[in-house]
Design a protein around this motif. Structure first.
Motif, mmCIF file in Angstrom:
data_model
loop_
_atom_site.group_PDB
_atom_site.id
_atom_site.type_symbol
_atom_site.label_atom_id
_atom_site.label_comp_id
_atom_site.label_asym_id
_atom_site.label_seq_id
_atom_site.Cartn_x
_atom_site.Cartn_y
_atom_site.Cartn_z
ATOM 1 N N TRP A 262 -16.911 -36.931 -26.840
ATOM 2 C CA TRP A 262 -16.371 -38.203 -26.326
ATOM 3 C C TRP A 262 -17.106 -39.457 -26.805
ATOM 4 C CZ3 TRP A 262 -11.603 -37.997 -25.248
ATOM 5 C CH2 TRP A 262 -11.057 -36.825 -24.706
ATOM 6 N N ALA A 263 -18.017 -39.318 -27.782
ATOM 7 C CA ALA A 263 -18.693 -40.523 -28.300
ATOM 8 C C ALA A 263 -17.737 -41.390 -29.115
ATOM 9 C CB ALA A 263 -19.895 -40.123 -29.149
ATOM 10 N N VAL A 264 -16.772 -40.746 -29.801
ATOM 11 C CA VAL A 264 -15.824 -41.534 -30.598
ATOM 12 C C VAL A 264 -15.057 -42.487 -29.677
ATOM 13 C CG1 VAL A 264 -13.745 -41.385 -32.041
ATOM 14 C CG2 VAL A 264 -15.628 -39.773 -32.399
ATOM 15 N N HIS A 265 -14.634 -41.965 -28.517
ATOM 16 C CA HIS A 265 -13.926 -42.832 -27.565
ATOM 17 C C HIS A 265 -14.836 -43.921 -27.002
ATOM 18 C CE1 HIS A 265 -10.431 -40.319 -27.820
ATOM 19 N NE2 HIS A 265 -9.790 -41.095 -26.960
ATOM 20 N N ALA A 266 -16.070 -43.561 -26.675
ATOM 21 C CA ALA A 266 -16.982 -44.567 -26.101
ATOM 22 C C ALA A 266 -17.160 -45.729 -27.077
ATOM 23 C CB ALA A 266 -18.324 -43.920 -25.772
ATOM 24 N N MET A 267 -17.342 -45.412 -28.350
ATOM 25 C CA MET A 267 -17.525 -46.485 -29.352
ATOM 26 C C MET A 267 -16.201 -47.201 -29.604
ATOM 27 S SD MET A 267 -20.200 -44.645 -32.012
ATOM 28 C CE MET A 267 -19.326 -43.090 -32.222
ATOM 29 N N THR A 351 -21.334 -56.405 -34.919
ATOM 30 C CA THR A 351 -20.675 -55.501 -33.968
ATOM 31 C C THR A 351 -21.629 -54.377 -33.528
ATOM 32 O OG1 THR A 351 -18.593 -55.911 -35.109
ATOM 33 C CG2 THR A 351 -18.639 -54.029 -33.621
ATOM 34 N N ALA A 352 -22.329 -53.795 -34.501
ATOM 35 C CA ALA A 352 -23.206 -52.657 -34.184
ATOM 36 C C ALA A 352 -24.286 -53.069 -33.182
ATOM 37 C CB ALA A 352 -23.854 -52.141 -35.469
ATOM 38 N N GLU A 353 -24.859 -54.254 -33.401
ATOM 39 C CA GLU A 353 -25.926 -54.721 -32.497
ATOM 40 C C GLU A 353 -25.363 -54.981 -31.097
ATOM 41 O OE1 GLU A 353 -25.309 -55.837 -35.520
ATOM 42 O OE2 GLU A 353 -27.122 -55.333 -36.643
ATOM 43 N N THR A 354 -24.164 -55.564 -31.048
ATOM 44 C CA THR A 354 -23.556 -55.852 -29.733
ATOM 45 C C THR A 354 -23.326 -54.553 -28.969
ATOM 46 O OG1 THR A 354 -22.455 -57.770 -30.663
ATOM 47 C CG2 THR A 354 -21.579 -56.957 -28.579
ATOM 48 N N ILE A 355 -22.778 -53.541 -29.653
ATOM 49 C CA ILE A 355 -22.493 -52.279 -28.965
ATOM 50 C C ILE A 355 -23.805 -51.587 -28.562
ATOM 51 C CG2 ILE A 355 -21.419 -49.992 -29.224
ATOM 52 C CD1 ILE A 355 -19.276 -51.284 -30.982
ATOM 53 N N GLU A 356 -24.790 -51.658 -29.440
ATOM 54 C CA GLU A 356 -26.099 -51.063 -29.113
ATOM 55 C C GLU A 356 -26.649 -51.685 -27.820
ATOM 56 O OE1 GLU A 356 -29.048 -51.535 -32.197
ATOM 57 O OE2 GLU A 356 -30.600 -50.526 -31.013
ATOM 58 N N LYS A 357 -26.538 -53.008 -27.736
ATOM 59 C CA LYS A 357 -27.074 -53.686 -26.548
ATOM 60 C C LYS A 357 -26.271 -53.321 -25.296
ATOM 61 C CE LYS A 357 -28.550 -58.117 -24.667
ATOM 62 N NZ LYS A 357 -28.069 -57.708 -23.347
ATOM 63 N N ARG A 358 -24.936 -53.295 -25.445
ATOM 64 C CA ARG A 358 -24.105 -52.960 -24.277
ATOM 65 C C ARG A 358 -24.424 -51.558 -23.755
ATOM 66 N NH1 ARG A 358 -17.916 -55.014 -25.127
ATOM 67 N NH2 ARG A 358 -18.371 -57.221 -25.066
ATOM 68 N N PHE A 359 -24.549 -50.603 -24.662
ATOM 69 C CA PHE A 359 -24.825 -49.229 -24.221
ATOM 70 C C PHE A 359 -26.211 -49.162 -23.572
ATOM 71 C CE2 PHE A 359 -21.718 -46.493 -26.987
ATOM 72 C CZ PHE A 359 -20.661 -47.279 -26.556
ATOM 73 N N THR A 360 -27.171 -49.892 -24.146
ATOM 74 C CA THR A 360 -28.517 -49.894 -23.566
ATOM 75 C C THR A 360 -28.466 -50.493 -22.151
ATOM 76 O OG1 THR A 360 -29.383 -50.234 -25.779
ATOM 77 C CG2 THR A 360 -30.904 -50.646 -23.956
ATOM 78 N N ASP A 361 -27.780 -51.642 -22.030
ATOM 79 C CA ASP A 361 -27.707 -52.308 -20.719
ATOM 80 C C ASP A 361 -27.034 -51.417 -19.672
ATOM 81 O OD1 ASP A 361 -28.906 -54.423 -21.907
ATOM 82 O OD2 ASP A 361 -27.102 -55.699 -22.025
ATOM 83 N N ARG A 362 -26.028 -50.630 -20.126
ATOM 84 C CA ARG A 362 -25.325 -49.762 -19.169
ATOM 85 C C ARG A 362 -26.075 -48.467 -18.891
ATOM 86 N NH1 ARG A 362 -19.808 -49.784 -22.330
ATOM 87 N NH2 ARG A 362 -19.353 -51.996 -22.198
ATOM 88 N N GLY A 363 -27.164 -48.267 -19.603
ATOM 89 C CA GLY A 363 -27.911 -47.015 -19.410
ATOM 90 C C GLY A 363 -27.260 -45.833 -20.110
#
Ligand code: NZQ
Ligand code: ZN
Length: 386
Positions: A262-267, A351-363
Motif C-alpha cells: 500500500w505504499a504506492v497508494h500512500a504516495m 514534491t519529494a521533500e514536501t511528501i517526506e515532510k508530510r509523512f514525517t509529521d504524520r508519524g
C-alpha cells in the motif's frame, strides 16, 4: 500463511437490470438521501432508473459530490442528513460518491464536533448509518469494502479511513453502466484495479498459494478485457468481467493471510492532494519507481508475476523481475496513462521533500510490507518518478 479473520457483509446484486430491484433492499418507510456526483447520472439514464426503482420511497436528492470527495461538500450533506432526519443513504456513482457516502455514514453517528477526526484518528470506524450503493464506475472496489478516502482542499490533504461500520449493506453492479464512461475514466478504472492487486501481491512469498493465484487471475482478467473495454464499452461480456474484477481486486479476499504493501497508494494520494491528478494516474506514476527502488525485497514475487501473468519464461530471477516492471509500465502506456510526474505538472520540483515532510509529521515512518520505508526513502522514490 498468516492467521486471518474475514467477514464481508455486503450483499451484491450483479447483472443486467438489477437496478430495478433496489427498493427490495431498502428498509420500509426509510427516508433516503440519494447522493450523486457531478451529474453524469442525469445524462446516461441511471438517475431515471434509480428513481423509477424507488417509486413510493421518500427520497431527498443531494448532488455535486466531486471526484476526490471533498470534505466541505460532504459537511453540507451532513447538514441535510440531520435537518431532514434521513435514515438511509444511497450512493449512486463511482468511488468518490461511495467513499463520500461512507464518510457521511460515519460522520452522522460521530460524537465529536469535527468529523475530520475520523480520518486523522487512525482508528477503525466501528459504527455508521446504513447505506447502499449503485455502482456507476468500476475501479475502486469501494462497493464491497469498508474503505473511504476523503480530500480536504483547504489543507491539501487526502486521507483514508476504514472499519466494519462502513461496509455498504448492498451494492448494485449492472455492467451496462459502463457504456457512458469516458475512455479516460475506463483506463483509470483498469489501472486502479490492477494496482490494487499489486499492492496486495507484490511483496514476498509466504506460501499462500490460493491467494497468489487469485491475485494473478484478477490481473490476467484485467489484461485480457482491457482492450475490449476501451474499444467498445457496450461489449457486455467484457464489461461484466471488468466490473467483477474491479470488485474482486479490493473486496478483502486477496490480502487474507498475506503481507500487503500500500505504499504506492500512500504516495499517490499525495500527488492527487497536491496537483489534483486522477487517483489511478498517480498510481501509474508511483508504481514503476516503487518496484525499481524496492527491487531486492520484491524480486521473487516480481519474477513470479513475470512468469505467471506476463508469460516471461526466459532469464534469471532478476531479469524476469525487471521485465515484469517494464511490462507493467508499458501496460499503463497502452492505456494512455503517462508514468512520470513531469508529464502532469511543470511544478514538480520540491514534491519529494514536501511528501517526506508530510509523512514525517504524520508519524508515517515505516511504509511497505516490511514497515521499513522511511520518509527519506519515499523522497527518493518520488524523485525517481519525476
Ligand atoms: O461526478 P460524475 O458526474 O458522476 O462523473 C464521474 C466523475 O467525473 C464520472 N463517472 C462515473 N460514472 C460514470 C461517469 N461518467 C459517465 N458515465 C458513468 N457511468 O467519472 C468521474 C470519476 O468518478 P470517481 O468516482 O471519482 O472515480 P473512481 O471510481 O475512480 O473513484 C476515485 C476515488 O476513489 C478513491 C480515490 O482516491 C478517489 O478519491 N479510492 C477509493 C478506494 C476505496 N474506497 O477502497 C480505493 C482506491 O484506491 C481509491 O483511493
Ligand atoms: Zn486505488
Amino acid at each position: 500463511m498468516n492467521n486471518f479473520q474475514y467477514k464481508n457483509p455486503t450483499k451484491i446484486l450483479f447483472g443486467k437490470g438489477e437496478i430495478a430491484n433496489l427498493s427490495k433492499e431498502i428498509p420500509q418507510n426509510a427516508k433516503v438521501l440519494l447522493l450523486y456526483g457531478g451529474g453524469s447520472i442525469k445524462k446516461n439514464g441511471i438517475y431515471e432508473q434509480v428513481t423509477a426503482a424507488l417509486d413510493g420511497v421518500e427520497v431527498v436528492p443531494f448532488g455535486g459530490i466531486p471526484a476526490n470527495p471533498e470534505y466541505e461538500v460532504l459537511m453540507e450533506a451532513l447538514g441535510v442528513i440531520k435537518s431532514q432526519e434521513i435514515d438511509f443513504l444511497l450512493a449512486v456513482g463511482g468511488g468518490s460518491v461511495i467513499d463520500g457516502t461512507k464518510f457521511l455514514a460515519a460522520a452522522a453517528l460521530y460524537e465529536g464536533d469535527t468529523p475530520w477526526e475520523l480520518l486523522t484518528a487512525g482508528k477503525p470506524v466501528a459504527k455508521g448509518m446504513p447505506f447502499g450503493a449503485v455502482l456507476t464506475l468500476p475501479a475502486t472496489g469501494s462497493e464491497m469494502n469498508s474503505n473511504s478516502v476523503i480530500t480536504r482542499k483547504e489543507t491539501q490533504e487526502k486521507l483514508a479511513m476504514s472499519g466494519a461500520g462502513i461496509f455498504p449493506v448492498f451494492s448494485v453492479l449492472d455492467p451496462q453502466v459502463i457504456r457512458s464512461i469516458p475512455e479516460r475514466q475506463l483506463a483509470n478504472g483498469i489501472a486502479d484495479a490492477f494496482t490494487h492487486v499489486l499492492e496486495q501481491y507484490m511483496t514476498y512469498p509466504i506460501g499462500a498459494l490460493l491467494q497468489d493465484r487469485m491475485a494473478e487471475s484478477v490481473l490476467q482478467t484485467l489484461l485480457e478485457v482491457a482492450p475490449a473495454i476501451l474499444k467498445d464499452p457496450t461489449d457486455y461480456q467484457a464489461a461484466s468481467n471488468f466490473m467483477w474484477s474491479c470488485t474482486m481486486a479490493l473486496n478483502g479476499l486477496l490480502p487474507l493471510g498475506v503481507p500487503t504493501d500500500w505504499a504506492v497508494h500512500a504516495m499517490g494520494h499525495e500527488l492527487t492532494a497536491m496537483y489534483g491528478i486522477d487517483h489511478a494516474r498517480t498510481l501509474a506514476i508511483m508504481a514503476p519507481s516503487h518496484y525499481r527502488f524496492n527491487f531486492e525485497t520484491k524480486k521473487e514475487k516480481l519474477a513470479q508475476f513475470a512468469e505467471r501473468v506476463w508469460g516471461i519464461t526466459q532469464g534469471n530471477v532478476d531479469e524476469k523481475a525487471h521485465a515484469a516492471i517494464d511490462k507493467t509500465e508499458a501496460f499503463f502506456h497502452e492505456l494512455g496513462i503517462a508514468t512520470k510526474l513531469s508529464q502532469y505538472t511543470d511544478d514538480f520540483q520540491g514534491t519529494a521533500e514536501t511528501i517526506e515532510k508530510r509523512f514525517t509529521d504524520r508519524g508515517w515512518l515505516g511504509l511497505g510490507e516490511h514497515q521499513s520505508l522511511k520518509p527519506s526513502d519515499v523522497a527518493q522514490i518520488v524523485t525517481m518518478a519525476y
